[in-house]
Design a protein around this motif. Structure first.
Motif, PDB file in Angstrom:
ATOM      1  N   LEU A   1       0.863  -1.186   0.000  1.00 49.07           N
ATOM      2  CA  LEU A   1       0.000   0.000   0.000  1.00 49.07           C
ATOM      3  C   LEU A   1       0.897   1.232   0.000  1.00 49.07           C
ATOM      4  CD1 LEU A   1      -2.693  -0.897   2.658  1.00 49.07           C
ATOM      5  CD2 LEU A   1      -3.085  -0.513   0.245  1.00 49.07           C
ATOM      6  N   THR A   2       0.646   2.144  -0.920  1.00 50.70           N
ATOM      7  CA  THR A   2       1.440   3.364  -1.006  1.00 50.70           C
ATOM      8  C   THR A   2       0.500   4.548  -1.125  1.00 50.70           C
ATOM      9  OG1 THR A   2       3.125   2.121  -2.220  1.00 50.70           O
ATOM     10  CG2 THR A   2       3.318   4.513  -2.239  1.00 50.70           C
ATOM     11  N   GLU A   3       0.772   5.594  -0.359  1.00 50.63           N
ATOM     12  CA  GLU A   3       0.017   6.840  -0.465  1.00 50.63           C
ATOM     13  C   GLU A   3       0.824   7.839  -1.302  1.00 50.63           C
ATOM     14  OE1 GLU A   3      -0.734   8.337   3.465  1.00 50.63           O
ATOM     15  OE2 GLU A   3      -2.431   6.980   3.764  1.00 50.63           O
ATOM     16  N   TYR A   4       0.102   8.599  -2.120  1.00 52.03           N
ATOM     17  CA  TYR A   4       0.697   9.686  -2.887  1.00 52.03           C
ATOM     18  C   TYR A   4      -0.132  10.934  -2.623  1.00 52.03           C
ATOM     19  CZ  TYR A   4       3.290   6.156  -5.490  1.00 52.03           C
ATOM     20  OH  TYR A   4       4.112   5.119  -5.843  1.00 52.03           O
ATOM     21  N   HIS A   5       0.558  12.055  -2.417  1.00 48.85           N
ATOM     22  CA  HIS A   5      -0.097  13.321  -2.122  1.00 48.85           C
ATOM     23  C   HIS A   5       0.163  14.295  -3.271  1.00 48.85           C
ATOM     24  CE1 HIS A   5      -0.417  11.759   1.953  1.00 48.85           C
ATOM     25  NE2 HIS A   5       0.881  11.529   1.926  1.00 48.85           N
ATOM     26  N   LEU A   6      -0.906  14.861  -3.817  1.00 49.37           N
ATOM     27  CA  LEU A   6      -0.780  15.882  -4.852  1.00 49.37           C
ATOM     28  C   LEU A   6      -0.692  17.238  -4.174  1.00 49.37           C
ATOM     29  CD1 LEU A   6      -0.744  16.718  -7.821  1.00 49.37           C
ATOM     30  CD2 LEU A   6      -3.257  16.714  -7.765  1.00 49.37           C
ATOM     31  N   THR A   7       0.362  17.985  -4.487  1.00 49.60           N
ATOM     32  CA  THR A   7       0.559  19.324  -3.931  1.00 49.60           C
ATOM     33  C   THR A   7       0.669  20.318  -5.084  1.00 49.60           C
ATOM     34  OG1 THR A   7       2.988  19.400  -3.974  1.00 49.60           O
ATOM     35  CG2 THR A   7       1.959  18.242  -2.095  1.00 49.60           C
ATOM     36  N   PRO A   8       0.648  21.613  -4.814  1.00 54.05           N
ATOM     37  CA  PRO A   8       0.824  22.607  -5.891  1.00 54.05           C
ATOM     38  C   PRO A   8       2.177  22.496  -6.595  1.00 54.05           C
ATOM     39  CG  PRO A   8      -0.128  23.643  -3.953  1.00 54.05           C
ATOM     40  CD  PRO A   8       0.285  22.254  -3.548  1.00 54.05           C
ATOM     41  N   HIS A   9       3.122  21.770  -6.006  1.00 49.24           N
ATOM     42  CA  HIS A   9       4.459  21.626  -6.590  1.00 49.24           C
ATOM     43  C   HIS A   9       4.702  20.246  -7.173  1.00 49.24           C
ATOM     44  CE1 HIS A   9       5.214  25.463  -4.750  1.00 49.24           C
ATOM     45  NE2 HIS A   9       4.824  24.971  -3.588  1.00 49.24           N
ATOM     46  N   GLY A  10       3.686  19.384  -7.173  1.00 50.59           N
ATOM     47  CA  GLY A  10       3.825  18.045  -7.727  1.00 50.59           C
ATOM     48  C   GLY A  10       3.436  16.978  -6.718  1.00 50.59           C
ATOM     49  N   TRP A  11       3.767  15.737  -7.050  1.00 49.63           N
ATOM     50  CA  TRP A  11       3.410  14.587  -6.218  1.00 49.63           C
ATOM     51  C   TRP A  11       4.480  14.325  -5.167  1.00 49.63           C
ATOM     52  CZ3 TRP A  11      -1.219  12.268  -6.396  1.00 49.63           C
ATOM     53  CH2 TRP A  11      -2.011  12.475  -7.525  1.00 49.63           C
ATOM     54  N   VAL A  12       4.033  13.938  -3.985  1.00 50.06           N
ATOM     55  CA  VAL A  12       4.916  13.572  -2.886  1.00 50.06           C
ATOM     56  C   VAL A  12       4.514  12.168  -2.430  1.00 50.06           C
ATOM     57  CG1 VAL A  12       5.625  14.116  -0.528  1.00 50.06           C
ATOM     58  CG2 VAL A  12       5.148  15.979  -2.143  1.00 50.06           C
ATOM     59  N   LYS A  13       5.503  11.278  -2.373  1.00 48.73           N
ATOM     60  CA  LYS A  13       5.230   9.921  -1.904  1.00 48.73           C
ATOM     61  C   LYS A  13       5.104   9.943  -0.393  1.00 48.73           C
ATOM     62  CE  LYS A  13       6.937   5.229  -2.498  1.00 48.73           C
ATOM     63  NZ  LYS A  13       8.019   4.438  -3.099  1.00 48.73           N
ATOM     64  N   GLY A  14       4.078   9.274   0.117  1.00 48.91           N
ATOM     65  CA  GLY A  14       3.830   9.234   1.550  1.00 48.91           C
ATOM     66  C   GLY A  14       4.096   7.856   2.120  1.00 48.91           C
ATOM     67  N   THR A  15       3.206   7.421   2.971  1.00 53.53           N
ATOM     68  CA  THR A  15       3.334   6.134   3.653  1.00 53.53           C
ATOM     69  C   THR A  15       3.407   4.995   2.646  1.00 53.53           C
ATOM     70  OG1 THR A  15       2.130   6.974   5.561  1.00 53.53           O
ATOM     71  CG2 THR A  15       2.172   4.582   5.281  1.00 53.53           C
ATOM     72  N   GLU A  16       4.313   4.059   2.914  1.00 58.44           N
ATOM     73  CA  GLU A  16       4.401   2.841   2.112  1.00 58.44           C
ATOM     74  C   GLU A  16       4.469   1.669   3.086  1.00 58.44           C
ATOM     75  OE1 GLU A  16       6.266   1.911  -2.039  1.00 58.44           O
ATOM     76  OE2 GLU A  16       7.858   2.110  -0.564  1.00 58.44           O
ATOM     77  N   GLN A  17       3.541   0.750   2.929  1.00 56.26           N
ATOM     78  CA  GLN A  17       3.476  -0.394   3.841  1.00 56.26           C
ATOM     79  C   GLN A  17       3.533  -1.689   3.047  1.00 56.26           C
ATOM     80  OE1 GLN A  17      -0.183   0.369   6.034  1.00 56.26           O
ATOM     81  NE2 GLN A  17       1.028   1.276   7.672  1.00 56.26           N
ATOM     82  N   TYR A  18       4.362  -2.612   3.536  1.00 55.74           N
ATOM     83  CA  TYR A  18       4.480  -3.951   2.967  1.00 55.74           C
ATOM     84  C   TYR A  18       3.812  -4.926   3.921  1.00 55.74           C
ATOM     85  CZ  TYR A  18       7.950  -1.805  -0.057  1.00 55.74           C
ATOM     86  OH  TYR A  18       8.572  -0.992  -0.970  1.00 55.74           O
ATOM     87  N   HIS A  19       2.808  -5.619   3.439  1.00 52.32           N
ATOM     88  CA  HIS A  19       2.062  -6.582   4.256  1.00 52.32           C
ATOM     89  C   HIS A  19       1.582  -5.928   5.558  1.00 52.32           C
ATOM     90  CE1 HIS A  19       2.892  -9.976   1.619  1.00 52.32           C
ATOM     91  NE2 HIS A  19       4.097  -9.481   1.497  1.00 52.32           N
ATOM     92  N   GLY A  20       1.164  -4.669   5.478  1.00 52.89           N
ATOM     93  CA  GLY A  20       0.567  -3.978   6.618  1.00 52.89           C
ATOM     94  C   GLY A  20       1.535  -3.352   7.589  1.00 52.89           C
ATOM     95  N   SER A  21       2.830  -3.408   7.308  1.00 45.64           N
ATOM     96  CA  SER A  21       3.756  -2.790   8.257  1.00 45.64           C
ATOM     97  C   SER A  21       4.637  -1.760   7.558  1.00 45.64           C
ATOM     98  CB  SER A  21       4.624  -3.850   8.935  1.00 45.64           C
ATOM     99  OG  SER A  21       5.459  -4.478   7.985  1.00 45.64           O
ATOM    100  N   GLY A  22       4.966  -0.763   8.304  1.00 44.80           N
ATOM    101  CA  GLY A  22       5.807   0.324   7.818  1.00 44.80           C
ATOM    102  C   GLY A  22       5.418   1.609   8.518  1.00 44.80           C
ATOM    103  N   PRO A  23       6.339   2.545   8.610  1.00 44.40           N
ATOM    104  CA  PRO A  23       6.056   3.795   9.327  1.00 44.40           C
ATOM    105  C   PRO A  23       5.065   4.682   8.577  1.00 44.40           C
ATOM    106  CG  PRO A  23       8.213   3.910   8.286  1.00 44.40           C
ATOM    107  CD  PRO A  23       7.704   2.508   8.074  1.00 44.40           C
ATOM    108  N   LYS A  24       4.234   5.386   9.335  1.00 47.64           N
ATOM    109  CA  LYS A  24       3.287   6.335   8.753  1.00 47.64           C
ATOM    110  C   LYS A  24       4.022   7.635   8.471  1.00 47.64           C
ATOM    111  CE  LYS A  24      -1.033   5.632   8.711  1.00 47.64           C
ATOM    112  NZ  LYS A  24      -1.777   5.491   7.485  1.00 47.64           N
TER     113      LYS A  24
END
Length: 88
Positions: free
Chosen positions: A7-30
């Motif tokens: 699971l990967t989050e991507y955030h759209l900002t006025p300056h482009g996309w920023v990669k956010g939280t990435e979790q493998y099998h439900g674990s990973g830092p927020k």
């Protein structure tokens, strides 16, 4: 257990996309949403077993209510989605 579950989050900002939280099998830092974000998308890559086909999904999980749909669409035109290929 699934062969792959990312699971990967991507955030759209006025300056482009920023990669956010990435979790493998439900674990990973927020990773916190950037203060300038106008949208947050959740993308998932899931593969039940090493023999099964990879499944991809995407979902808009948040958008800034003070940014118009037209402004958001203009940002999408300016900054294509960083995850490829596009999911339909």
């Amino acid at each position: 257990m699934a062969a792959d579950d990312v699971l990967t989050e991507y955030h759209l900002t006025p300056h482009g996309w920023v990669k956010g939280t990435e979790q493998y099998h439900g674990s990973g830092p927020k990773v916190p949403r950037p203060a300038t974000a106008v949208e947050t998308w959740k993308c998932r890559i899931y593969q039940r077993s090493i023999y099964s086909e990879e499944q991809r999904s995407e979902e808009l999980i948040w958008h800034a209510t003070d940014v118009s749909e037209a402004e958001r669409q203009a940002l999408h035109a300016k900054f294509p989605r960083p995850w490829m290929p596009p999911i339909r």
